[in-house]
Motif scaffolding. Sequence first.
Motif, short mmCIF file in Angstrom:
data_model
loop_
_atom_site.label_atom_id
_atom_site.label_comp_id
_atom_site.label_asym_id
_atom_site.label_seq_id
_atom_site.Cartn_x
_atom_site.Cartn_y
_atom_site.Cartn_z
N THR A 1 15.95 0.12 -0.97
CA THR A 1 14.55 -0.09 -1.39
C THR A 1 13.86 -1.11 -0.49
OG1 THR A 1 15.08 -1.92 -2.89
CG2 THR A 1 15.27 0.31 -3.78
N LYS A 2 14.42 -1.35 0.68
CA LYS A 2 13.94 -2.42 1.55
C LYS A 2 12.42 -2.37 1.76
CE LYS A 2 14.36 -4.25 6.22
NZ LYS A 2 14.90 -4.00 7.57
N GLY A 3 11.78 -3.51 1.47
CA GLY A 3 10.35 -3.63 1.71
C GLY A 3 9.47 -3.01 0.65
N GLU A 4 10.05 -2.33 -0.34
CA GLU A 4 9.25 -1.65 -1.37
C GLU A 4 8.86 -2.61 -2.49
OE1 GLU A 4 10.99 2.90 -0.96
OE2 GLU A 4 11.55 1.67 -2.69
N ILE A 5 7.63 -2.45 -2.96
CA ILE A 5 7.16 -3.21 -4.13
C ILE A 5 6.33 -2.29 -5.03
CG2 ILE A 5 7.14 -5.45 -2.96
CD1 ILE A 5 4.09 -5.16 -2.69
N LEU A 6 6.11 -2.74 -6.26
CA LEU A 6 5.31 -1.99 -7.22
C LEU A 6 3.87 -2.50 -7.20
CD1 LEU A 6 7.93 -2.07 -10.09
CD2 LEU A 6 7.24 -0.03 -8.81
N THR A 7 2.93 -1.58 -7.16
CA THR A 7 1.52 -1.97 -7.12
C THR A 7 0.73 -1.24 -8.19
OG1 THR A 7 1.00 -0.28 -5.47
CG2 THR A 7 1.58 -2.48 -4.65
N TYR A 8 -0.35 -1.88 -8.61
CA TYR A 8 -1.33 -1.27 -9.52
C TYR A 8 -2.70 -1.51 -8.90
CZ TYR A 8 -3.97 -0.25 -13.79
OH TYR A 8 -4.85 0.28 -14.72
N LYS A 9 -3.37 -0.43 -8.56
CA LYS A 9 -4.65 -0.51 -7.85
C LYS A 9 -4.52 -1.35 -6.58
CE LYS A 9 -7.56 0.33 -11.88
NZ LYS A 9 -8.69 -0.15 -12.74
N ASN A 10 -3.44 -1.06 -5.83
CA ASN A 10 -3.17 -1.66 -4.51
C ASN A 10 -2.80 -3.15 -4.57
OD1 ASN A 10 -3.71 0.79 -3.15
ND2 ASN A 10 -5.92 0.36 -3.25
N TYR B 1 6.93 0.58 -16.23
CA TYR B 1 5.65 0.05 -15.76
C TYR B 1 4.69 1.23 -15.63
CZ TYR B 1 8.84 -3.72 -14.34
OH TYR B 1 9.81 -4.71 -14.32
N GLN B 2 3.70 1.28 -16.49
CA GLN B 2 2.83 2.44 -16.59
C GLN B 2 1.82 2.51 -15.44
OE1 GLN B 2 3.01 4.84 -19.61
NE2 GLN B 2 4.97 3.92 -19.01
N ASP B 3 1.67 3.73 -14.89
CA ASP B 3 0.63 4.03 -13.89
C ASP B 3 0.73 3.18 -12.63
OD1 ASP B 3 -0.51 5.93 -15.69
OD2 ASP B 3 -1.55 4.30 -16.72
N VAL B 4 1.93 2.82 -12.22
CA VAL B 4 2.10 2.03 -11.00
C VAL B 4 2.46 2.94 -9.83
CG1 VAL B 4 2.81 -0.02 -12.29
CG2 VAL B 4 4.54 1.58 -11.42
N GLU B 5 2.32 2.42 -8.62
CA GLU B 5 2.71 3.11 -7.41
C GLU B 5 3.76 2.28 -6.67
OE1 GLU B 5 1.71 6.08 -6.64
OE2 GLU B 5 0.24 6.22 -8.28
N ILE B 6 4.54 2.95 -5.84
CA ILE B 6 5.50 2.25 -4.99
C ILE B 6 4.91 2.12 -3.60
CG2 ILE B 6 7.81 2.30 -3.97
CD1 ILE B 6 8.76 3.81 -6.44
N SER B 7 4.69 0.89 -3.18
CA SER B 7 4.08 0.62 -1.88
C SER B 7 5.05 -0.24 -1.06
CB SER B 7 2.74 -0.10 -2.07
OG SER B 7 2.08 -0.26 -0.84
N THR B 8 4.55 -0.87 0.00
CA THR B 8 5.40 -1.72 0.84
C THR B 8 4.78 -3.10 0.99
OG1 THR B 8 4.32 -1.08 2.91
CG2 THR B 8 6.17 0.28 2.15
N VAL B 9 5.62 -4.06 1.29
CA VAL B 9 5.16 -5.43 1.52
C VAL B 9 4.20 -5.46 2.71
CG1 VAL B 9 5.86 -7.76 2.12
CG2 VAL B 9 7.27 -6.41 0.57
N THR B 10 4.53 -4.74 3.76
CA THR B 10 3.73 -4.76 4.99
C THR B 10 2.30 -4.30 4.72
OG1 THR B 10 5.69 -4.32 6.30
CG2 THR B 10 3.58 -3.95 7.37
#
Length: 373
Positions: A195-204, A355-364
Amino acid sequence: MKKKDIIAKLRKKNKKRKNQSIQLLHKNRRPFNLGRTFSLWKSSTLLFISGLITVILVIPTLIVVPFMSNSDEEETATENNTDDIEISMGSSPFAVEVMRANSEQVENVPLETYISRVVASETPAEFEMEALKAQSLAARTFIVNRMLHQDGKDKADVTDTTSDQVYHNEQELQQSMGSTYEEDMTKIRKAVAATKGEILTYKNNPITAAYFSTSNGYTENSEDYWENEVPYLRSVESPWDTNTPKFKDQKVFTVSKVENLLETDLPSIDAISMDLSRTEGNRVDQLKIGDKTFSGRNIREALGLKSSDFSIEKKRDHLIFTTKGFGHGIGMSQFGANGMAKDGKTYKEIVKHYYQDVEISTVTNTAPTLVSK
C-alpha cells in the motif's frame, strides 16, 4: 607272428597312447591358484558393494536435487523480496518526527518505516494480510493528516501513545515479539509495501482515519462520541467482532468507588434508579443515575471501561458494568477488518466499508507540501 606276441605288442602301443594323452591333459590344464580365486571373489564383492552404495546414495540424490534446487531458489527469492521490502521502507518521501514518551527524545523515522512499526505496535501480526494492508492505509492517512494540520512548528509531528498512534522502535519490537520478530516484521513490511504511498481521501483531502480494536456489532457516528459530525465516519454494521477475544468485559465497583470516580454523591444501592438512552451504534448516549446525568463517554472514561456500550447490575453494595466492544467505536474496527479479510474481502473493500464515500489516493498527489520537505 604268434598270437601271444601280437597281443603284447598291442598292449604296449595302447599304454604309450594313454601316457601321451595324460601328458597332453597335464600340459593344457592351468594350475589351481587359491590366491587368485580369492582375489577374484574379493573384487566381485567390492564391485557389488560399490554398486549398492551407488544405488542407495546417487539415486535418492537425483530425486531430491530438483526439490533442493527449488528450495534454494525460493530461499533466494525470499531474501530478495526482503531486500526489496527494506528498500521500499527506506525510499519514503519524508520522515516523521516521533516524540518518545519515556525518553522525551524525538526520533526521525522514514514514513514507510514509521508505518510498519505502527502496524506492528497496533495490530496482531497473525492478522490476515488484507487486514494488515487496511491498517497500513489507515495509519499512513492518520499521520499525513496530522502533519498537514499540526499547530506548533516546534513540536514533534506525533507522539508514540494511544493519544495518537502507538509506535515502538526496532529494539522494542524485537523485545516484545521475541523469536517471531523476523517472520512477523517481514509479513507486516509486505503489507505496508503493498500500500506504499496510499492514503484515504474525502473530496481530495486526507481523512481523519480513526480506528479502534473491537466493535459491539456496530461502529459509532462521530458526533455520538466526539463533538463534530464527520460525513465519512458513519455508523455501519460490524458483525465480525462478536467472537473475538476483546468483545466482552466486566468490571465491578463499590458504590463509594463509583462516587469517587464520577465525583458525585449517589443514593444508597437500593434507592439508585438508572435510566439510559442509546446511540445509533447501540452505545450509551446518556445515563441518569438518581438526579445526575452523564454521557456514555463520561462514564466510560471515568471508570476506565473498555467501551461505552455497557449495562449495569446492582448487587449488594456493588455495581457491575458489563461492556461489549473495545474502544471509542469510530471508524475502522481492527478485529472487524480481520473478520472481513477472512471472508475474502480486499483491503480496499474493508476501508470503504468502515469509511463511507472515501477514495484511495497517494501522498504525492494529495500532500505535495509534505513531499517537498
